[in-house]
Design a protein around this motif. Structure first.
Motif, short mmCIF file in Angstrom:
data_model
loop_
_atom_site.label_atom_id
_atom_site.label_comp_id
_atom_site.label_asym_id
_atom_site.label_seq_id
_atom_site.Cartn_x
_atom_site.Cartn_y
_atom_site.Cartn_z
N UNK A 63 7.23 26.95 -7.86
CA UNK A 63 7.29 25.41 -8.53
C UNK A 63 6.41 24.84 -7.58
N UNK A 64 6.45 24.80 -6.41
CA UNK A 64 5.49 23.99 -5.64
C UNK A 64 3.87 24.26 -5.94
N UNK A 65 3.49 25.38 -5.92
CA UNK A 65 2.25 25.97 -5.79
C UNK A 65 1.72 26.43 -7.14
N UNK A 66 2.47 27.05 -7.95
CA UNK A 66 2.09 27.59 -9.30
C UNK A 66 3.01 27.04 -10.28
N UNK A 67 3.10 25.74 -10.79
CA UNK A 67 3.70 25.12 -11.67
C UNK A 67 3.37 25.54 -12.89
N UNK A 68 2.50 26.33 -13.18
CA UNK A 68 2.21 27.30 -14.48
C UNK A 68 3.26 28.17 -14.78
N UNK A 69 4.08 28.67 -13.82
CA UNK A 69 4.96 29.76 -13.98
C UNK A 69 6.26 28.98 -13.85
N UNK A 70 7.31 29.20 -15.12
CA UNK A 70 8.68 28.44 -15.27
C UNK A 70 9.67 29.54 -15.09
N UNK A 71 10.35 29.25 -14.04
CA UNK A 71 11.60 30.37 -13.62
C UNK A 71 12.73 30.24 -14.25
N UNK A 72 13.39 30.94 -14.67
CA UNK A 72 14.97 31.02 -15.10
C UNK A 72 15.60 32.02 -14.21
N UNK A 73 16.87 31.72 -13.44
CA UNK A 73 17.41 32.68 -12.46
C UNK A 73 18.86 33.02 -13.16
N UNK A 74 18.74 34.43 -13.07
CA UNK A 74 19.91 35.40 -13.46
C UNK A 74 20.64 35.69 -12.16
N UNK A 75 21.78 35.06 -11.78
CA UNK A 75 22.53 35.18 -10.49
C UNK A 75 23.35 36.27 -10.57
N UNK A 76 23.49 37.34 -9.73
CA UNK A 76 24.67 38.19 -9.72
C UNK A 76 25.75 37.68 -8.73
N UNK A 77 26.79 37.90 -9.02
CA UNK A 77 27.89 37.30 -8.41
C UNK A 77 29.06 38.15 -8.73
N UNK A 78 30.26 37.94 -7.83
CA UNK A 78 31.52 38.55 -7.97
C UNK A 78 32.44 37.60 -9.09
N UNK A 79 33.24 38.10 -9.67
CA UNK A 79 34.00 37.41 -10.68
C UNK A 79 34.77 36.32 -10.00
N UNK A 80 35.07 36.35 -8.76
CA UNK A 80 36.15 35.41 -8.23
C UNK A 80 35.38 34.64 -6.99
N UNK A 81 34.43 34.93 -7.11
CA UNK A 81 33.55 33.93 -5.79
C UNK A 81 33.75 32.40 -5.82
N UNK A 82 33.53 31.82 -7.11
CA UNK A 82 33.73 30.26 -7.17
C UNK A 82 32.56 29.80 -6.84
N UNK A 83 31.41 30.28 -6.72
CA UNK A 83 30.14 29.81 -6.26
C UNK A 83 29.76 28.71 -7.54
N UNK A 84 29.40 27.81 -7.13
CA UNK A 84 28.80 26.61 -8.10
C UNK A 84 27.27 26.69 -7.97
N UNK A 85 26.79 27.03 -9.12
CA UNK A 85 25.27 27.30 -9.08
C UNK A 85 24.80 25.98 -9.89
N UNK A 86 23.26 25.77 -9.68
CA UNK A 86 22.73 24.72 -10.09
C UNK A 86 22.37 24.94 -11.62
#
Length: 786
Positions: A63-86
C-alpha cells in the motif's frame, strides 16, 4: 516461529526488466502497467504469529510503495480465537474443510488478478495442513506461494503437499537460497519460477543506541537482546548459561528477552518453559542481569527496543531453520549479531556481517560476546557491516520485489488480434501423413509413438468440410485421407468403429469407446451435409447407414449426443431418414430422462458431475428440436445451455471452461486443467442456439469462448497461433500446456469456423444500422473486432 519473518538477500527481477516474450510466431510485447487486485491468504494480525506479522507487512508495504496493487486478506484462524480483524478482512476457519471451499468460491467471485498464499504446515487444517489443497485446487487466479518452511527431510505426506502446491503455483517465493535449492533439487520445482526475496526491514538511522537506552533506563549498560515468541526451539538456555562468563568481564551487561511465550505452547504447557529459564538464571546467579518483557509487541515498539541493543543473540539449536525475521530486523538496524549457523544466519551473516558460533555451546556465545564488548572498534565495524547489508532489505526494495512477483504471476493484457484473422493450415497438415492425423505432439513435433485415433480423424474430416483456407485439390486430398481412416475404422464383425491405431497401422482394439463411435457417425453426417464434393457426400450417407448400429443400446449421453448431431446433419441434407429420426428420438428421450433424474434447484444438468464436451448435450437437443419440429426439445436445450454457459463465464467476464479436475466431483466445478475442446463446444453450441432462437447473448458467448484461444483466459496464455493454425493443449495452473496435439489444433480451427458466420451476420446487421452494433472488447484482452 519468529515474531517477524524474513527472507535472504536475493531479489526477484523487476517485471519491467523482463525481455519481450514470444509465443508461437507472434510477439506479445511488454506487459501494460495497470492496477492489480491481490488476494492474500495467511494468518493475520491480531493473531500472534510470525506469518500474521509477515502478511500484515505485505499489505502495509504494498500500500505504501505500490498503490496500484489493492490487497484483500483472507485470514486463517481458529474457530474460537475471538480475534477481531480489521474491516475487509475475510476470516477462514482453518479446521473446517467447507470453509476452504467457500473461500475459494468467494475468491473466484471477486476475480483477483493473483492470489498470494503464505504456507506453513501448522496454519492449515488436517494432517500436516493438507486442507490447503482443498483451497488451492479451486482457485482460478494465478497463484503465488511463499514457503515459510522448506523441509530437507519431509514425511511422505508433507512432501506430497509441497509438491502439490508447486504444481499449482505460477510463482514461488522462498526465504533463503538454501530453501530455493531444496525446492528445485528435492521437490523438483521449476527453477525459473522460484524467487528468493528478502523480508522487508525498516529504514532507520544508524547509531542511536544512546538515546534509546536513555529512554528505557539503560544508559551506560551493555545491552544484549533476543526477541520473538518464546519456545524450546529458541535455545535461550544456552544464552543464559553464557551470562556468568559475560558479566564476569562486563558486569554492566543486561540481557533483555522480549516476547510472549508462543500461544500454542501456552495452550499445551502454560508458562513451563519460561519458568524453567527463570529458574536457570537464578541458579546461575544472573537473574539480576536479565530483563523479561513478556508481551507480544507491535512492530514500532519492538524496533525502538531493538535500537537500544548492542549485541543481538539468536542461539537457535535447529540448524535447518530457513528464516528468522528477528535476525533480518537486527541486521537492518545495524546490530552486532551472534548466532548459531542455521540456514538464514549462514547466508545473511556471511563475510563478517555477524558472528557465527557453534550450536549448543554457552562457552562459544560468551567468547563471541566478550570479544565484541572488549573491542569497541571491532564491535562498531561489525555493526556497520550489518547496517550496510541491511540496506538491501529495506521496505521499498521489499515492496518492489514482491510487487514484481505479483505482476509476473498475474495474466497480462494482450495485443490486439482480429477475430476474423484466419488461422493457417500448416499446423494441421504437419500432424498428418498418408494414414491420417496423428494424436499427440511434443511441443509442435508430432509424436508417432501414440499413433492415430478415430476421434481426431473424424474431427479432421469435419474441418475439411468447413475450413475456409484450402484450395479444392488439397481439400479433396485430405478429405479422402480422413474419410479412408474412418472407413477402415469400421469393424463390421463387431458393428463398431475401432478407435486407436498404432503408427504401424495395426489396431489397438476391436471396438472403440461409445464416444468415438458417436463421433464417427457425427463426421459422416456432417460430411453428408457439408462436403463440397458430391462423391464424398454420397460415400458419407452410405457409410452412415451402415454404421448406425454402432450406437444400438448405448446409454452414454455424450456418445448419443454426438450421434444425434450426425443424424441431424443427415436429415438436413436428405429431408427424410427414418433411422436417423429414430436415433434422434432415442437420444432426446435419454437426455430428457437424465435431466429429470439429476435436476435440482441449483443444478439444471443431465448428470451429477460435469464431464467434458458439456455443451454438446444441449446442442444435440437444440438441433434435434429444429429438424424434428420439437419446440420442447429446443426449450430444454436452450435452458441447459444457458445454465452451463453461465457456469463457464468467470466473474471477470473470461471464458473459464469446466476443468478436467471436475470429472468425478459431484455437483462441483474445478478451474483446471482447461482444454480447447470445451471452448470449441461452447462456440458451436452457441451457434446452434443462435440459429434456433437468435440472441445477442449467444453471439457474445461464442466470441468470449473464442477469445479464450487468443489469451483471454485465467493465465493470459495465448493458445492458438494464427500464423500456423496450431493450438496449445490447454491452460494449467502454471500457464499453457506447451504441447500441440490434434484435438487442440482441430478445436481451434473448428471454433474459428463456427464463429465466422455469426460475426458475418453481425456485420451485415451493423451495415443495416441494427442495434447489434456492439463492440466486443473483453475485460482481460483488447482484441480487435471486424
Amino acid at each position: 516461529m519468529d515474531q517477524l519473518y524474513a527472507e535472504p538477500r536475493h531479489s526477484y527481477p523487476r517485471v519491467d526488466d523482463s525481455p519481450v516474450v514470444q509465443i508461437f510466431s507472434r510477439p506479445v510485447g511488454r506487459p501494460v502497467p495497470r492496477r492489480l487486485s491481490l488476494a492474500l491468504i495467511g494468518t493475520y494480525v491480531p493473531r500472534k504469529c510470525g506469518i500474521a506479522t509477515f502478511t500484515a507487512d505485505v499489505v502495509e508495504q504494498l500500500a505504501e510503495y505500490h498503490g496500484e496493487i489493492a490487497s484483500t486478506v483472507y485470514a486463517l484462524d481458529d474457530a474460537d480465537s475471538g480475534a477481531q480483524y480489521a474491516g475487509g478482512v475475510v476470516r477462514v476457519d482453518q479446521s473446517e474443510i467447507e470453509s476452504y471451499r467457500a473461500t475459494a468460491r468467494q475468491i473466484n467471485e471477486a476475480a483477483p488478478d493473483a492470489v498470494w498464499l503464505q504456507h506453513e504446515f501448522g496454519i492449515f487444517g488436517g494432517p500436516d495442513g493438507e486442507m490447503v489443497c482443498e483451497l488451492i485446487d479451486r482457485i482460478a487466479a494465478p497463484l503465488v506461494v511463499t514457503f515459510h518452511t522448506v523441509l530437507s527431510e519431509p514425511s511422505a505426506n508433507q512432501r506430497r503437499i509441497v509438491e502439490h502446491l508447486i504444481s499449482r503455483a505460477s510463482r514461488i517465493m522462498v526465504m533463503s537460497a538454501h530453501g530455493r535449492d531444496l525446492l528445485v533439487d528435492l521437490y523438483h520445482a521449476p527453477a525459473d519460477r522460484v524467487a528468493v526475496i528478502p523480508h522487508g526491514a525498516p529504514d532507520r538511522p544508524f547509531g542511536r543506541e544512546a538515546a534509546f537506552k536513555e529512554a528505557m533506563g539503560l544508559a551506560g549498560r551493555n545491552v544484549l537482546m533476543t526477541f520473538g515468541l518464546l519456545g524450546p526451539g529458541k535455545g535461550l538456555e544456552h544464552a543464559i548459561e553464557a551470562l556468568p562468563a559475560i558479566v564476569a568481564c562486563h558486569p554492566e551487561t543486561v540481557y533483555r528477552i522480549v516476547g510472549a511465550t508462543h500461544p500454542n505452547l501456552v495452550a499445551q504447557q502454560g508458562e513451563v518453559y519460561r519458568e524453567r529459564l527463570v529458574a536457570l538464571a537464578e541458579r546461575l546467579g544472573v537473574a539480576q542481569h536479565i530483563e523479561w518483557d513478556n508481551r507480544f509487541l507491535e512492530t514500532p515498539e519492538l524496533l525502538d527496543q531493538l535500537e537500544a541493543c548492542d549485541v543481538y543473540l539468536t542461539p537457535y539449536p535447529n540448524l535447518q531453520q530457513a528464516t528468522s525475521g528477528t535476525l533480518s530486523y537486527a541486521v537492518a538496524l545495524g546490530k552486532a549479531v551472534v548466532s548459531t549457523p542455521y540456514v538464514h544466519a549462514r547466508e545473511l551473516l556471511a563475510d563478517g556481517v555477524g558472528v557465527i558460533v557453534e550450536p549448543h555451546s554457552s562457552g562459544a556465545i560468551a567468547e563471541a560476546v566478550n570479544a565484541l564488548l572488549d573491542d569497541r572498534e571491532y564491535l562498531m565495524a561489525t555493526r556497520r557491516r550489518a547496517y550496510g547489508e541491511g540496506r538491501k532489505t529495506i521496505w521499498p526494495r521489499f515492496a518492489d520485489s514482491t510487487a514484481a512477483l505479483v505482476q509476473a504471476a498475474a495474466a497480462q493484457p494482450l495485443a490486439e488480434i482480429p477475430l476474423t484473422a484466419t488461422p493457417g493450415m500448416h499446423g494441421v497438415l504437419a500432424m498428418c501423413d498418408g494414414t491420417g492425423m496423428l494424436q499427440h505432439a511434443i511441443g509442435i513435433v508430432p509424436d508417432r509413438r501414440h499413433g492415430y485415433c478415430l476421434d481426431d480423424n473424424a474431427r479432421a474430416l469435419i474441418l475439411m468440410n468447413h475450413a475456409p483456407a484450402l484450395n479444392p485439390i488439397d481439400r479433396l486430398s485430405w478429405s479422402s485421407t480422413f474419410a479412408s481412416f474412418i472407413q477402415y475404422a469400421w469393424n463390421p464383425d463387431r458393428n463398431h468403429f475401432r478407435n486407436f491405431m498404432r503408427f504401424d497401422r495395426t489396431w489397438c482394439e476391436d471396438e472403440g469407446s461409445d464416444d468415438s463411435n458417436g463421433r464417427g457417425l457425427w463426421a459422416l453426417g456432417d460430411t453428408a451435409e457439408h462436403s463440397p464434393f458430391p462423391d464424398l457426400r454420397d460415400w458419407a450417407r452410405h457409410l452412415f447407414d451402415q454404421t448406425l448400429r454402432a450406437l444400438d443400446g448405448v446409454e452414454s449421453p455424450r456418445a448419443m449426443a454426438f450421434g444425434m448431431l450426425g443424424a441431424c446433419a443427415v436429415l438436413r441434407a436428405d429431408g427424410h431418414h427414418p433411422q436417423a429420426e429414430a436415433l434422434i428420438r432415442r437420444g432426446a428421450l435419454l437426455l430428457e430422462r437424465l435431466l429429470a433424474a439429476s435436476r435440482r434447484p441449483d443444478w439444471a444438468w443431465f448428470e451429477a458431475v460435469l464431464g467434458y464436451d458439456n455443451p454438446r448435450l444441449p446442442q444435440a437437443l437444440i438441433e434435434s428440436g429444429q429438424v424434428c419440429g420439437r419446440g420442447d426439445w429446443i426449450g430444454l436445450g436452450l435452458a441447459t445451455l444457458d445454465w452451463i454457459a453461465d457456469r463457464q463465464i468467470a466473474a471477470n467476464g473470461l471464458f473459464r471452461p469446466v476443468g478436467s479436475e471436475s470429472f468425478g466431483q459431484h455437483h462441483g466445478q474445478m478451474p483446471f486443467d482447461q482444454q480447447p475442446l470445451e471452448a470449441q463446444a461452447a462456440i458451436e453450441a452457441a451457434a446452434a442456439a443462435h440459429a434456433a432462437a437468435p440472441s445477442q447473448r449467444w453471439v457474445d458467448h461464442a466470441v468470449t469462448a473464442y477469445r479464450w484461444f487468443l489469451g483471454a483466459n485465467d493465465r493470459g496464455a495465448i493458445l492458438g497461433d494464427i500464423a500456423s493454425g496450431r493450438c496449445r493443449d490447454g491452460v494449467t495452473p502454471r500457464g499453457a500446456n506447451a504441447n500441440c496435439g490434434a484435438e487442440s489444433i482441430l478445436a481451434f480451427q473448428l471454433g474459428y469456423a463456427a464463429l465466422q458466420p455469426m460475426l458475418g451476420e453481425r456485420r451485415t446487421t451493423q451495415r443495416a444500422g441494427d442495434a447489434l452494433a456492439e463492440d466486443y472488447h473483453g475485460p482481460a484482452a483488447t482484441l480487435a473486432h471486424p
